[in-house]
Every structure is written in structure tokens, then in C-alpha cells.
Scaffold this motif. Structure first.
Motif, mmCIF file in Angstrom:
data_model
loop_
_atom_site.group_PDB
_atom_site.id
_atom_site.type_symbol
_atom_site.label_atom_id
_atom_site.label_comp_id
_atom_site.label_asym_id
_atom_site.label_seq_id
_atom_site.Cartn_x
_atom_site.Cartn_y
_atom_site.Cartn_z
ATOM 1 N N GLY A 138 -3.497 3.103 12.278
ATOM 2 C CA GLY A 138 -3.865 1.706 12.455
ATOM 3 C C GLY A 138 -2.704 0.871 12.971
ATOM 4 N N GLU A 139 -3.055 -0.211 13.641
ATOM 5 C CA GLU A 139 -2.041 -1.127 14.162
ATOM 6 C C GLU A 139 -1.954 -2.323 13.220
ATOM 7 N N TYR A 140 -0.808 -2.421 12.539
ATOM 8 C CA TYR A 140 -0.637 -3.447 11.515
ATOM 9 C C TYR A 140 0.651 -4.226 11.733
ATOM 10 N N VAL A 141 0.780 -5.316 10.996
ATOM 11 C CA VAL A 141 2.012 -6.106 11.007
ATOM 12 C C VAL A 141 3.153 -5.158 10.649
ATOM 13 N N PRO A 142 4.228 -5.167 11.432
ATOM 14 C CA PRO A 142 5.346 -4.246 11.153
ATOM 15 C C PRO A 142 5.987 -4.522 9.798
ATOM 16 N N ASN A 143 6.645 -3.516 9.273
ATOM 17 C CA ASN A 143 7.407 -3.696 8.037
ATOM 18 C C ASN A 143 8.562 -4.666 8.285
ATOM 19 N N ALA A 144 8.921 -5.365 7.236
ATOM 20 C CA ALA A 144 10.075 -6.260 7.291
ATOM 21 C C ALA A 144 11.349 -5.421 7.391
ATOM 22 N N PRO A 145 12.418 -5.979 7.983
ATOM 23 C CA PRO A 145 13.679 -5.223 8.097
ATOM 24 C C PRO A 145 14.168 -4.677 6.751
ATOM 25 N N GLU A 146 14.022 -5.451 5.690
ATOM 26 C CA GLU A 146 14.454 -4.980 4.367
ATOM 27 C C GLU A 146 13.629 -3.774 3.916
ATOM 28 N N THR A 147 12.336 -3.799 4.205
ATOM 29 C CA THR A 147 11.468 -2.679 3.847
ATOM 30 C C THR A 147 11.834 -1.442 4.659
ATOM 31 N N ILE A 148 12.130 -1.640 5.928
ATOM 32 C CA ILE A 148 12.532 -0.519 6.783
ATOM 33 C C ILE A 148 13.800 0.130 6.241
ATOM 34 N N ARG A 149 14.773 -0.688 5.846
ATOM 35 C CA ARG A 149 16.024 -0.156 5.271
ATOM 36 C C ARG A 149 15.737 0.605 3.977
ATOM 37 N N LYS A 150 14.869 0.046 3.149
ATOM 38 C CA LYS A 150 14.579 0.635 1.839
ATOM 39 C C LYS A 150 13.863 1.978 1.957
ATOM 40 N N LYS A 151 12.870 2.057 2.836
ATOM 41 C CA LYS A 151 12.087 3.298 2.905
ATOM 42 C C LYS A 151 12.455 4.183 4.093
ATOM 43 N N GLY A 152 13.290 3.666 4.981
ATOM 44 C CA GLY A 152 13.740 4.486 6.094
ATOM 45 C C GLY A 152 12.710 4.696 7.180
ATOM 46 N N SER A 153 11.705 3.812 7.221
ATOM 47 C CA SER A 153 10.661 3.940 8.238
ATOM 48 C C SER A 153 10.126 2.556 8.564
ATOM 49 N N ASP A 154 9.689 2.416 9.814
ATOM 50 C CA ASP A 154 9.097 1.134 10.196
ATOM 51 C C ASP A 154 7.570 1.190 10.182
ATOM 52 N N GLN A 155 6.998 2.313 9.761
ATOM 53 C CA GLN A 155 5.548 2.468 9.782
ATOM 54 C C GLN A 155 4.927 1.901 8.501
ATOM 55 N N PRO A 156 4.096 0.858 8.641
ATOM 56 C CA PRO A 156 3.435 0.294 7.471
ATOM 57 C C PRO A 156 2.503 1.303 6.806
ATOM 58 N N LEU A 157 2.343 1.164 5.517
ATOM 59 C CA LEU A 157 1.440 1.950 4.676
ATOM 60 C C LEU A 157 1.892 3.390 4.459
ATOM 61 N N ILE A 158 2.955 3.815 5.121
ATOM 62 C CA ILE A 158 3.441 5.183 4.963
ATOM 63 C C ILE A 158 4.832 5.123 4.348
ATOM 64 N N ASP A 159 4.988 5.771 3.232
ATOM 65 C CA ASP A 159 6.287 5.891 2.596
ATOM 66 C C ASP A 159 6.455 7.353 2.217
ATOM 67 N N LEU A 160 6.042 7.700 1.030
ATOM 68 C CA LEU A 160 6.119 9.089 0.587
ATOM 69 C C LEU A 160 4.753 9.774 0.628
ATOM 70 N N GLY A 161 3.774 9.119 1.218
ATOM 71 C CA GLY A 161 2.444 9.707 1.311
ATOM 72 C C GLY A 161 1.521 9.353 0.169
#
Length: 157
Positions: free
Chosen positions: A118-141
Motif C-alpha cells: 500500500g501507498e501510505y504517509v511515509p514514516n517520520a525520520p525518528e521512526t525510520i532511525r528507530k526501526k531502520g526502515s522507511d516502509q510504513p506498517l512494516i517493522d518486525l513483521g
């Protein structure tokens, strides 16, 4: 032409199976998504709540990423085709449990597709740093793997 009433004991075996399946389908429902209490995130939050926060957004800055609604809204034609196929299956003797399991599995897959594609609002820069990914809704599965379906009697939540 006279009205003819056929009693249940006059049906063929196939007719009795068809009638039984219709009666079962009238009593059952298939719930797709996240069931409260089934999974927790690493931080202890129930995955059902996390899904709702992502679906609708929060006042604390999580934007709405409507993957649940998009599963239905963006795939309505495909879902209708699947329903048509399941109607044919019922006519060919499939049980209610079989049909609902097929639908549950199909919609579970569609919701997982929306999570990953899906095409969603991108993750915030802080979230990207925290989880290491810019893909929303996907972290550890957790969200992806948390999509489930259950078949229950109507009214049993």
C-alpha cells in the motif's frame, strides 16, 4: 401452474447438502483482521490496538494508514469474483466451513498485500532511525503476521 411444495425429505442428497450449507452460512460469519488479546508487540501494546492506531491515526502524530479499509475498497471487484466462485462451490456441494475458510484465507492474503504494497504517509525520520526502515506498517513483521481470520457463530464476538 400449481404451486408445488417439496419437503426436505423429498430433496436429493445434493439438495439436502445445499440446504444444509445455506443454513450453516446463515449462522456463521468470518472475521478478518486482528483479534484483541491474540498478540502483543514488544512494548506490550495489543496488536489489535496498534492496527487501529495505524488504520485511523492518532492525536499523537501517527497518520492514518487505512490498510484495512483499502483491502475492501481497492479490491472490491476481485472480492466479488471470489464470492462468485464460492457461490459456485456451494452449488457444487462445498460446505459452509470450506467456503468461509477459503474467503478468510483469501482476504487475509489481500490485507497482507495492502500492508506490504500500500501507498501510505511515509514514516517520520525518528521512526525510520528507530526501526531502520522507511516502509510504513512494516517493522518486525508483527502487523503482517498478525492478520488472522476466525469463523464464528453470528453474534459471538
Amino acid at each position: 401452474m400449481a404451486n408445488v411444495r417439496v419437503t426436505r425429505d423429498e430433496y436429493t442428497a445434493e439438495g439436502r447438502q445445499f440446504q444444509k450449507t445455506l443454513e450453516e452460512l446463515n449462522k456463521l460469519a468470518c472475521f478478518i483482521g486482528f483479534q484483541y488479546g491474540m498478540r502483543k508487540e514488544k512494548n506490550g501494546a495489543d496488536l489489535c490496538n496498534v492496527a487501529a492506531w495505524n488504520e485511523f491515526g492518532t492525536s499523537r502524530g501517527i497518520p492514518s494508514r487505512p490498510f484495512i479499509r483499502n483491502t475492501v475498497d481497492l479490491h472490491q471487484d476481485e472480492i466479488n469474483q471470489m464470492l462468485d466462485q464460492m457461490a459456485v462451490q456451494v452449488l457444487n456441494g462445498a460446505t459452509a466451513e470450506y467456503v468461509l475458510n477459503q474467503m478468510g484465507s483469501y482476504l487475509k492474503g489481500k490485507m497482507r498485500e495492502e500492508i506490504t504494497d500500500g501507498e501510505y504517509v511515509p514514516n517520520a525520520p525518528e521512526t525510520i532511525r528507530k526501526k531502520g526502515s522507511d516502509q510504513p506498517l512494516i517493522d518486525l513483521g508483527g502487523m503482517y503476521n498478525g492478520v488472522q481470520y476466525q469463523i464464528k457463530k453470528k453474534g459471538d464476538l
